[in-house]
Design a protein around this motif. Sequence first.
Motif: not given
Length: 734
Positions: A600-607, A616-631
Amino acid sequence: MNGVSPWALSASTELAAIDEALYEFSVNNFCFKLYNTHDSVWIVALTSTGSQICFRAVFSPGAFLEITKISERTTGVDLKLASDIGNLQCTINVEPGDTPILRYTTSLQPEKDLFIPFWPKDILATGKSGRLTNDEGEIHASQWGTRSGFIYMTLPEANALSVLYLQNLTALNDYCEQTQTSLADTVGGNWPELGFSLPSAMQAPLPAGKRFVINDAIIALDEQIPQKESEMIRQYLNLLSKIYLLLPLPETKYQNWPEILRLSQKDLLDSPGCWTQVAGHQYFNAYVSDYQTPPEVMVQLAVLLPLVDYEEWSGKTLKVTKTIKDGLPAFYDEKLGTINRWLPASEDQLQMEEEQKKPGVMDSWYLHHPLLNLSRLALKGDKVCEELFLNSIKYAIKVAHHFNYEWPVFYKMDTLEVIKAETAEGQGGEKDVAGIYAHVMLQAWELTKEKRYLNEAEKSARTLKGKGFQVFYQANNTAFSAGALLRLYKITNKDIYLELSYMCLASIFRNTKLWDCNYGYGKNFPSFFALFPLNDAPYTAVYEEQEVFCAFHDYLMHADGVEVLPAVRLLIAEYIRQLVNRAKYYYPVMLPKEMLEEKPKVGEVDPKLWIALEDLQDGWLKSGTVGQEVYGAGNAFGILPRHYLPVPDEEFMVYVDYPTSNFTARKGSDIHFKVLGDERLTCRMMILKTGKTKLPEFSVRTQKSKELAPTNLKDGHLEYQLNGNQEVVIAWKH
């Protein structure tokens, strides 16, 4: 005249030369005529004044398109057609009413495996002449990205016709799944050639022998041409609500939000990636494992307010709320006389890779959002937050006066030098900041009773006039603006504020997604009625959605006793219901790991964490591209207190997925509450066991029904179906 395609030019010429309609029927002041040209079936809608607009219900490239069967119905016709590319079916229907609604649904069964390199638009605006002219109408709003596939437009004034066209993109999912295409930007065009066109499919063909829906258009027509902004906004909302009632709404499920809250609370408090420590105080990171960015005051308060809501609902005191509050005074800048965006003790950590990530730079909305949350806590009696709020107000007013209530995107906090004036060239700055500023001033007036703050709120609110659908910069701030304007209307009884409130709401609904993306990764999560955070954002975002959800609840609370548009009540209630159903899927735990962005762009994604993804993105793109949002952690904490209604001294509570009001549940007495929304739509009510004992016997009634029968669920809960806009009474005996 704008340039046109050969398909539009030949179609208008051929239509003008046809004397006799294949079929026609009238609804109120409208006449609908069906024409069969060599490659298309057209529906020409004519008004009582002779205006017309043409809709291409069927298209088949080539010289052979034959209607093999036509079946008449009371409100339309069904067509079966043969063509060079395969056989087609088309259902045409007109819903009667003051503003008739035309719908045509077309499907194709290809003769051979079929690539689609091009497909023409399905609207031809011809005006009274029936031919293409130099007269251009006005497109007030239309699809951007994967938002609703719509166009809202008016024909040139002499033609007296307004049109809200919505393509039910949900029906096109099979086409996109098969051809590996997206429905982004499929509705639009340039005058006079507009509407929907199938996305170009050259990677994978449509297979022969299988039927695919290739068009499902719903069109509301109105002979009224709005002369003022307020008339345009009202017309849009009214027409949108009429179309909404005809959409195939997705089935919702009960989501166990108490359990989701338990899991997300544990991960929020226990995960080291959510926290950082500065000068002996703990602060939330903005994103999981984002240790490079210094703490932000907006992040702390965006999590704190939902936690306080939960404390008030549950009667429990959370240790974490004190931890957050203890760190807030450190954000105050004595020299500037205001809270700062970044924690001053850590500003030197900023990497300066973005314009706003520099010491002393303020993003305009970032000043007002924390002030709004501080004021909410102050009104609840928090003296520290009251002091921080009142000590910062003078600076906020100074900035507002300096920019004359027209805020840029970024500015320097000490000199007020503009760093970035516009969101895009010619688009202006953050337009909805005027609304959230008005909200902050109303809070100050309520807290202090000083009239100058009310005056400030009015001055700022009036600058929103004329901004129309462009008022939307960031979803949550536009929603806060709508609520502030409604409050101003109630305080002053000045109609302008109610109309501006509608304008903010219209711009929010213009940025939603009235379809469910079920192709690609989109099959893994519901997305109907999702809201985009910015007017040009390619994804939906949990933080803005959660705050709009809360702001909408507040809006309906303030609307009690006000005759707001029925369309507003309908759309707000439906957004809330859909959000409660789908917000669970922002948590990566709910999604397959292969659809999550690994870098992701910021931090990490812990599934494994119950911390929501930002995007959450369009169906053909992966999600969590920005990051996992604490706020975005307020998600569950905001939903639970607003939809779970506890009953004193009983081992059950009431859950309703619509907004409600006036809930009363006294010990040993009946439960009374009102379901909000529109009576033409339904919602779910459940009586939930909270203990081990069997539920008592219940009697559930509304003012419009006899006793309602429940569905008994396997876990012992009871489920009922209610209509909106009803009083509900629940009685029981052990």
